[in-house]
Design a protein around this motif. Structure first.
Motif, PDB file in Angstrom:
ATOM      1  N   PRO A 163      33.326  37.148  38.429  1.00 21.99           N
ATOM      2  CA  PRO A 163      34.619  37.280  37.753  1.00 21.99           C
ATOM      3  C   PRO A 163      34.526  37.975  36.390  1.00 21.99           C
ATOM      4  O   PRO A 163      35.440  38.733  36.025  1.00 21.99           O
ATOM      5  N   GLY A 218      41.561  39.496  38.523  1.00 19.77           N
ATOM      6  CA  GLY A 218      40.977  39.729  37.201  1.00 19.77           C
ATOM      7  C   GLY A 218      40.914  41.189  36.829  1.00 19.77           C
ATOM      8  O   GLY A 218      41.225  41.570  35.689  1.00 19.77           O
ATOM      9  N   LEU A 253      36.407  34.398  46.254  1.00 21.15           N
ATOM     10  CA  LEU A 253      35.883  35.106  45.085  1.00 21.15           C
ATOM     11  C   LEU A 253      36.484  36.508  44.987  1.00 21.15           C
ATOM     12  O   LEU A 253      36.848  36.979  43.900  1.00 21.15           O
ATOM     13  N   VAL A 283      39.925  36.379  43.557  1.00 17.58           N
ATOM     14  CA  VAL A 283      39.883  36.137  42.111  1.00 17.58           C
ATOM     15  C   VAL A 283      39.486  37.413  41.373  1.00 17.58           C
ATOM     16  O   VAL A 283      40.065  37.760  40.328  1.00 17.58           O
ATOM     17  N   ASN A 284      38.517  38.136  41.895  1.00 21.21           N
ATOM     18  CA  ASN A 284      38.100  39.397  41.267  1.00 21.21           C
ATOM     19  C   ASN A 284      39.217  40.438  41.287  1.00 21.21           C
ATOM     20  O   ASN A 284      39.368  41.227  40.340  1.00 21.21           O
TER      21      ASN A 284
END
Length: 432
Positions: free
Chosen positions: A302, A257, A250, A253-254
């Motif tokens: 996200p 983003g 996670l 992914v953050n």
């Protein structure tokens, strides 16, 4: 009892070896990023200032640095010199623990030592961007060594020495205040940004600034450097989970983003205000988003990461122009990007954190009220004040003893030739 002994998890160790390498890459990547921003007569000096952060920090880290940052806690302020002097008790086994080695979590303690050293290295290197074109190289070496001991290491203890992981009692920000700073919004970004501003003010403006054009001499370097920084930042953030697990996924992914959203936000601001999106803006926007998500990557979803990045990209694009209004010469926008981005990231935790993320805290917009927000604000103010005051003391002492600034003629001719007897580009090949 620390360190704990055991058998390391092979998957976690393999991932952390990669993360360590990615974090180490960030310092030379920053050298490329900064090197492209300065004029051609200063590029080698800027890259040298960044690259020398690696040996300076590593020697200190081995001898006393890690022990002070992660040794036995003293009142939440600093570790103990006698915990890991010379990195004792961070590798190898002993008779009482046959077949086992010291661990931090599930990884070898010596790997955690190296991983955290990478954070210290890039933090020192970040400051160089504010003093480009005008600081004596020898003075930089001395400043970097002193600053890493008396500024970075105490703050790293406050933020990164987590109770139950590296010590029985941790640093006051993480264990008592309970502010969330997963990978260094305070210890790395606000710390370096505040220190950079103070050092730039002590040095004074570059000769000719802001009248003379001082445009980046190599924008492809800037773009390449930002790309490598983005790549390394996955190790910086996701590696801070210290495990190959869902939290690390996670966080990665953050990190993606926020960097993406910040680039878009910066380019939109440029298009609206100036009519043209620029490559320089794209690279700067990415870094602003990565800076902001550094403390928040374990606390947001996200969607929250997109919000963090968008705010950081837009705010930083305005913040870099404050130096023209307030007349301080932050050469490469360390304050506008790293300090401001770090503040944005820390405070956005108090607003868009979600208990569904690994940190398990709700911010203001998720029904958590202002409880986490005030904790974040106190951490920001404390690190800002400590870094600024102590950096000022170091800078003033050096200014009136060995001196900080290069000679006037050296600045005019170019720091590369004057400080290193080299030039980055040979435009005058020698004949026979």
């Amino acid at each position: 009892m620390f360190p704990r002994y055991g058998v390391p998890d092979t998957a976690d160790t393999a991932w952390m070896l990669v993360a360590f390498a990615l974090v180490l890459l960030m310092t030379p990547a920053l050298g490329l990023f900064y090197g492209g921003m300065v004029r051609s007569k200063s590029v080698l000096n800027m890259m040298m200032m960044c690259l020398t952060a690696i040996p300076i920090v590593w020697v200190i880290w081995v001898v006393i640095g890690y022990s002070l940052a992660f040794g036995t806690d003293h009142d939440g302020l600093i570790g103990s010199l006698d915990s890991f002097p010379g990195l004792q008790h961070t590798f190898g086994g002993d008779a009482a623990h046959p077949g086992e080695i010291p661990l931090v979590g599930t990884i070898p303690a010596i790997l955690f030592v190296a991983f955290q050293a990478g954070f210290a290295m890039v933090t020192v290197a970040l400051i160089a961007g504010a003093v480009a074109d005008r600081m004596r190289f020898v003075s930089w070496i001395v400043f970097a060594a002193i600053w890493s001991v008396v500024v970075y290491i105490p703050i790293a203890h406050w933020v990164f020495s987590a109770p139950g992981l590296t010590a029985e009692h941790g640093g006051w920000i993480v264990s008592h205040l309970k502010a969330i700073d997963f990978a260094g919004g305070t210890a790395v970004e606000i710390n370096s940004g505040a220190s950079a501003l103070v050092l730039a003010l002590l040095l004074g403006r570059r000769r000719g600034w802001p009248k003379d054009p001082m445009r980046p001499h190599n924008l492809p370097f800037v773009m390449l450097g930002s790309g490598l920084l983005w790549f390394g930042w996955f190790g910086f953030n996701a590696g801070s989970a210290l495990a190959a697990d869902g939290s690390a996924a996670l966080i990665a992914v953050n990190t993606l983003g926020s960097g993406a959203a910040a680039m878009v936000a910066w380019l939109v601001v440029e298009q609206v205000r100036h009519g043209r999106p620029t490559s320089f803006g794209a690279a700067s926007g990415v870094v602003a988003g990565l800076v902001a998500i550094t403390p928040a990557c374990s606390a947001v979803t996200p969607i929250g990461a997109l919000a963090v990045g968008a705010v950081a990209g837009a705010v930083s694009s305005f913040a870099i122009e404050l130096k023209l209004r307030w007349r301080y010469d932050d050469s490469l926008d360390v304050v506008g990007v790293h300090f401001v981005g770090g503040v944005v990231g820390m405070l956005m935790i108090g607003m868009v954190a979600s208990s569904s993320a690994p940190a398990g805290v709700d911010g203001l917009f998720y029904g958590g009220g202002v409880d986490q927000l005030w904790r974040q604000l106190v951490a920001v103010i404390a690190v800002l004040a400590y870094a600024a005051v102590v950096t000022g003391v170091i800078g003033v002492a050096m200014k009136f003893t060995m001196g900080l600034r290069a000679d006037r003629q050296h600045e005019i001719d170019g720091i590369d030739d004057a400080q290193h007897a080299e030039s980055a580009y040979d435009f005058h090949p020698t004949g026979r």
